[in-house]
Design a protein around this motif. Structure first.
Motif, PDB file in Angstrom:
ATOM      1  N   ARG A   8       8.744  13.576  81.670  1.00  0.00           N
ATOM      2  CA  ARG A   8       7.763  14.467  82.300  1.00  0.00           C
ATOM      3  C   ARG A   8       8.003  15.908  81.846  1.00  0.00           C
ATOM      4  N   LEU A   9       6.986  16.479  81.194  1.00  0.00           N
ATOM      5  CA  LEU A   9       7.050  17.861  80.713  1.00  0.00           C
ATOM      6  C   LEU A   9       6.073  18.711  81.515  1.00  0.00           C
ATOM      7  N   ALA A  10       6.600  19.713  82.208  1.00  0.00           N
ATOM      8  CA  ALA A  10       5.751  20.677  82.914  1.00  0.00           C
ATOM      9  C   ALA A  10       5.424  21.798  81.944  1.00  0.00           C
ATOM     10  N   VAL A  11       4.164  22.200  81.887  1.00  0.00           N
ATOM     11  CA  VAL A  11       3.720  23.282  81.014  1.00  0.00           C
ATOM     12  C   VAL A  11       3.171  24.388  81.907  1.00  0.00           C
ATOM     13  N   VAL A  12       3.743  25.584  81.758  1.00  0.00           N
ATOM     14  CA  VAL A  12       3.360  26.729  82.572  1.00  0.00           C
ATOM     15  C   VAL A  12       2.864  27.833  81.642  1.00  0.00           C
ATOM     16  N   GLY A  13       1.649  28.327  81.895  1.00  0.00           N
ATOM     17  CA  GLY A  13       1.097  29.427  81.111  1.00  0.00           C
ATOM     18  C   GLY A  13       0.948  30.670  81.976  1.00  0.00           C
ATOM     19  N   VAL A  14       1.213  31.825  81.373  1.00  0.00           N
ATOM     20  CA  VAL A  14       1.114  33.103  82.083  1.00  0.00           C
ATOM     21  C   VAL A  14       0.802  34.191  81.055  1.00  0.00           C
ATOM     22  N   ALA A  15       0.204  35.291  81.509  1.00  0.00           N
ATOM     23  CA  ALA A  15      -0.094  36.414  80.622  1.00  0.00           C
ATOM     24  C   ALA A  15       0.242  37.729  81.314  1.00  0.00           C
ATOM     25  N   ASP A  16       0.782  38.666  80.530  1.00  0.00           N
ATOM     26  CA  ASP A  16       1.057  39.989  81.094  1.00  0.00           C
ATOM     27  C   ASP A  16      -0.038  40.989  80.722  1.00  0.00           C
ATOM     28  N   GLN A  17      -1.115  40.488  80.179  1.00  0.00           N
ATOM     29  CA  GLN A  17      -2.279  41.302  79.844  1.00  0.00           C
ATOM     30  C   GLN A  17      -3.495  40.413  79.851  1.00  0.00           C
ATOM     31  N   TRP A  60       2.681  37.655  76.028  1.00  0.00           N
ATOM     32  CA  TRP A  60       3.385  38.859  76.475  1.00  0.00           C
ATOM     33  C   TRP A  60       3.572  39.843  75.338  1.00  0.00           C
ATOM     34  N   GLY A  61       3.777  41.073  75.708  1.00  0.00           N
ATOM     35  CA  GLY A  61       4.061  42.119  74.738  1.00  0.00           C
ATOM     36  C   GLY A  61       2.840  42.561  73.947  1.00  0.00           C
ATOM     37  N   PRO A  62       2.999  43.665  73.218  1.00  0.00           N
ATOM     38  CA  PRO A  62       1.880  44.222  72.462  1.00  0.00           C
ATOM     39  C   PRO A  62       1.615  43.439  71.167  1.00  0.00           C
ATOM     40  N   ASN A  63       0.420  43.625  70.653  1.00  0.00           N
ATOM     41  CA  ASN A  63       0.037  43.022  69.371  1.00  0.00           C
ATOM     42  C   ASN A  63       0.727  43.738  68.213  1.00  0.00           C
ATOM     43  N   MET A  64       0.864  43.010  67.110  1.00  0.00           N
ATOM     44  CA  MET A  64       1.310  43.542  65.826  1.00  0.00           C
ATOM     45  C   MET A  64       2.636  44.298  65.909  1.00  0.00           C
ATOM     46  N   THR A  65       3.638  43.630  66.455  1.00  0.00           N
ATOM     47  CA  THR A  65       4.995  44.169  66.483  1.00  0.00           C
ATOM     48  C   THR A  65       5.909  43.195  65.753  1.00  0.00           C
ATOM     49  N   ASN A  66       7.015  43.694  65.209  1.00  0.00           N
ATOM     50  CA  ASN A  66       7.899  42.817  64.445  1.00  0.00           C
ATOM     51  C   ASN A  66       9.091  42.294  65.246  1.00  0.00           C
TER      52      ASN A  66
END
Length: 189
Positions: A8-17, A60-66
């Motif tokens: 059994r695999l639980a999948v949790v999705g979340v977004a900080d934006q 999470w986090g900003p776009n286009m970061t290394n």
């Protein structure tokens, strides 16, 4: 909850934006969490103790970061401590390194962005994770070339660039990898 052969695999999705898309009592939306200020209790409580493993996929986090922002690294630690087996983040459009069962950013699988010549968001990785006994045993990454709406295996200098960059970004976290049959491998050796 996903189940296969008794696992059994639980999948949790979340977004900080973006906060504007957050679900509310009176409207549908995303599972929004202001991760810059820590992982909220409701998210920690969603780790499904009845599952054999828990996969958390934070946007999470900003776009286009290394590299991941410090707050992303802190949130990753909190998620692991709360019971996440594997954290597979995304948002930067560029793959980041791996540390303690955290893939900080998967990068893109399809390209619809303008290509940054330094970040090389036209190159990516396809990840495979082997889970056993609620632990990540092995992670494999396959180098990819992303063209506008088309993805293929990376070859030649593109594949070499991906190998160098992934080795470097993983080393920054103290994570060693090796190459097996064109794949970049962590663990399971």
């Amino acid at each position: 909850m996903l189940e296969q052969s008794g696992f059994r695999l639980a999948v949790v999705g979340v977004a900080d934006q973006a906060r504007d898309f957050a679900a509310g009592d009176d409207r549908p939306g995303i599972a929004y969490a202001d991760l810059e200020h820590g992982v909220p209790g409701w998210l920690k409580d969603s780790m499904h103790p009845g599952a054999d493993a828990v996969l958390v996929g934070p946007h999470w986090g900003p776009n286009m970061t290394n590299a991941p922002q410090p707050y992303v690294r802190a949130a990753a630690r909190e998620l692991r401590e709360a019971g996440a087996t594997l954290v597979a983040g995304h948002s930067a459009h560029v793959f980041h390194g791996v540390e303690d069962s955290v893939l900080y950013d998967l990068g893109d699988f399809l390209d619809d962005y303008a290509v940054d010549p330094w970040l090389r968001n036209d190159l990516g990785l396809l990840f495979f994770a082997e889970l056993e006994a609620a632990r990540v045993q092995r992670i494999e990454a396959v180098p990819l070339k992303l063209e506008y709406t088309r993805t293929r295996l990376a070859r030649g200098e593109d594949a070499a660039w991906i190998r160098r960059r992934f080795r470097d970004v993983c080393a920054a976290f103290g994570t060693e990898l090796r190459e097996e049959d064109g794949r970049l491998v962590i663990g399971g050796g």
